[in-house]
Design an enzyme around this catalytic site. Structure first.
Site, PDB file in Angstrom:
ATOM      1  N   ARG A  38     122.584  84.058 -27.016  1.00 53.38           N
ATOM      2  CA  ARG A  38     121.212  83.574 -27.024  1.00 53.38           C
ATOM      3  C   ARG A  38     120.384  84.217 -25.908  1.00 53.38           C
ATOM      4  O   ARG A  38     120.858  84.408 -24.794  1.00 53.38           O
ATOM      5  CB  ARG A  38     121.185  82.053 -26.860  1.00 53.38           C
ATOM      6  CG  ARG A  38     119.787  81.446 -26.869  1.00 53.38           C
ATOM      7  CD  ARG A  38     119.823  79.946 -27.027  1.00 53.38           C
ATOM      8  NE  ARG A  38     120.514  79.264 -25.941  1.00 53.38           N
ATOM      9  CZ  ARG A  38     120.749  77.959 -25.924  1.00 53.38           C
ATOM     10  NH1 ARG A  38     120.387  77.221 -26.962  1.00 53.38           N
ATOM     11  NH2 ARG A  38     121.366  77.409 -24.905  1.00 53.38           N
ATOM     12  N   ARG A  93     129.552  71.409 -22.096  1.00 49.32           N
ATOM     13  CA  ARG A  93     128.413  70.774 -22.763  1.00 49.32           C
ATOM     14  C   ARG A  93     128.810  70.226 -24.130  1.00 49.32           C
ATOM     15  O   ARG A  93     128.328  69.165 -24.555  1.00 49.32           O
ATOM     16  CB  ARG A  93     127.264  71.779 -22.908  1.00 49.32           C
ATOM     17  CG  ARG A  93     126.603  72.132 -21.584  1.00 49.32           C
ATOM     18  CD  ARG A  93     125.675  73.324 -21.712  1.00 49.32           C
ATOM     19  NE  ARG A  93     124.507  73.022 -22.543  1.00 49.32           N
ATOM     20  CZ  ARG A  93     123.670  73.954 -22.970  1.00 49.32           C
ATOM     21  NH1 ARG A  93     123.859  75.226 -22.677  1.00 49.32           N
ATOM     22  NH2 ARG A  93     122.634  73.604 -23.710  1.00 49.32           N
ATOM     23  N   ARG A 143     119.927  61.968 -25.536  1.00 47.34           N
ATOM     24  CA  ARG A 143     121.284  62.503 -25.567  1.00 47.34           C
ATOM     25  C   ARG A 143     122.355  61.426 -25.445  1.00 47.34           C
ATOM     26  O   ARG A 143     123.544  61.723 -25.541  1.00 47.34           O
ATOM     27  CB  ARG A 143     121.473  63.532 -24.454  1.00 47.34           C
ATOM     28  CG  ARG A 143     120.605  64.769 -24.637  1.00 47.34           C
ATOM     29  CD  ARG A 143     120.977  65.852 -23.667  1.00 47.34           C
ATOM     30  NE  ARG A 143     120.158  67.046 -23.854  1.00 47.34           N
ATOM     31  CZ  ARG A 143     120.327  68.178 -23.188  1.00 47.34           C
ATOM     32  NH1 ARG A 143     121.288  68.277 -22.296  1.00 47.34           N
ATOM     33  NH2 ARG A 143     119.543  69.201 -23.411  1.00 47.34           N
ATOM     34  N   LYS A 154     118.041  74.297 -32.711  1.00 46.32           N
ATOM     35  CA  LYS A 154     116.892  73.402 -32.602  1.00 46.32           C
ATOM     36  C   LYS A 154     115.656  74.118 -32.067  1.00 46.32           C
ATOM     37  O   LYS A 154     114.550  73.971 -32.588  1.00 46.32           O
ATOM     38  CB  LYS A 154     117.250  72.203 -31.708  1.00 46.32           C
ATOM     39  CG  LYS A 154     118.411  71.371 -32.214  1.00 46.32           C
ATOM     40  CD  LYS A 154     118.651  70.137 -31.362  1.00 46.32           C
ATOM     41  CE  LYS A 154     119.068  70.450 -29.940  1.00 46.32           C
ATOM     42  NZ  LYS A 154     120.373  71.161 -29.869  1.00 46.32           N
ATOM     43  N   ARG A 161     119.996  82.563 -20.020  1.00 44.81           N
ATOM     44  CA  ARG A 161     120.036  81.448 -19.092  1.00 44.81           C
ATOM     45  C   ARG A 161     121.353  81.437 -18.318  1.00 44.81           C
ATOM     46  O   ARG A 161     122.403  81.798 -18.846  1.00 44.81           O
ATOM     47  CB  ARG A 161     119.901  80.115 -19.854  1.00 44.81           C
ATOM     48  CG  ARG A 161     118.549  79.904 -20.492  1.00 44.81           C
ATOM     49  CD  ARG A 161     118.573  78.657 -21.346  1.00 44.81           C
ATOM     50  NE  ARG A 161     117.299  78.414 -22.007  1.00 44.81           N
ATOM     51  CZ  ARG A 161     117.149  77.598 -23.044  1.00 44.81           C
ATOM     52  NH1 ARG A 161     118.196  76.955 -23.542  1.00 44.81           N
ATOM     53  NH2 ARG A 161     115.973  77.431 -23.587  1.00 44.81           N
TER      54      ARG A 161
END
Length: 213
Positions: free
Chosen positions: A127, A171, A88, A13, A160
């Site tokens: 990432r 998650r 969410r 996204k 992160r």
């Protein structure tokens, strides 16, 4: 043009949002980025949110709705916006509908980036995000032109803290239990479009532009 990008954590996204911004000139509203800024600044909201994010849990609705309300009132949202990472839960989706009504806005299109779970973990662990502008890269699938440096603003690329296997798996569980049901919620409203999130980045972008027109 008011858009929502929908999909599991790591579906791409953030990457696609950058291309949409460049083409349509509308801002990305990433609640994750806003929360991380609050955490880095040590605000009361940031401290509260950090407890949930470190455990891979969702931040309370009251906090999220307040963030979105304030952001949508800003002048750069007059031409449109891209929601990334919100809503969410069904409760948040319903609250967003009420908020948009209050602000005389509508959600024009929801784009779902479909990626199977087995690919998500590898994507997130690899990432890297820009510490300045928030642009997303991947060490294998979407590397920067210069290692460790953002293509867009020259900022430092970082990993992160919550981009680790254990947190990602938590998650994903939360996503399937609480967020995935929103697919049918928006499909029922006739504004949902699906895109194969496993395709090449350029092909995904091309498909999104075809949908948005």
């Amino acid at each position: 043009m008011n858009i929502m990008l929908f999909g599991a954590p790591g579906a791409g996204k953030g990457t696609q949002a950058k291309y949409i911004i460049d083409r349509y000139g509308i801002p990305q509203i990433s609640t994750g980025d806003i929360l991380r800024e609050a955490i880095s600044q040590g605000t009361a909201m940031g401290i509260e949110a950090k407890k949930y994010m470190d455990e891979g849990k969702l931040v309370p609705d009251s906090t999220m709705i307040g963030i979105i309300r304030d952001r949508l009132k800003e002048s750069d949202c007059k031409k449109g916006f891209i929601l990334d990472g919100f809503p969410r839960t069904l409760a948040q989706a319903e609250a967003l509908e009420q908020l948009l009504k209050e602000l005389n806005m509508n959600l024009d299109r929801v784009i779902s980036l479909n990626v199977p779970d087995e690919l998500i973990v590898g994507r997130i662990i690899g990432r890297r995000v820009c510490s300045k502008c928030g642009a997303s890269f991947h060490v294998i699938n979407n590397p920067p032109k210069v290692d460790g440096i953002c293509d867009y603003c020259g900022g430092e690329l970082i990993m992160r803290k919550d981009d680790n296997k254990e947190t990602v798996e938590k998650r994903l569980i939360a996503y399937h239990e609480q967020t995935a049901p929103l697919f049918n919620f928006y499909k029922g409203k006739g504004i949902m479009s699906e895109v194969d999130g496993t395709a090449e980045i350029s092909e995904i972008t091309k498909k999104i532009f075809e949908i948005l027109g």
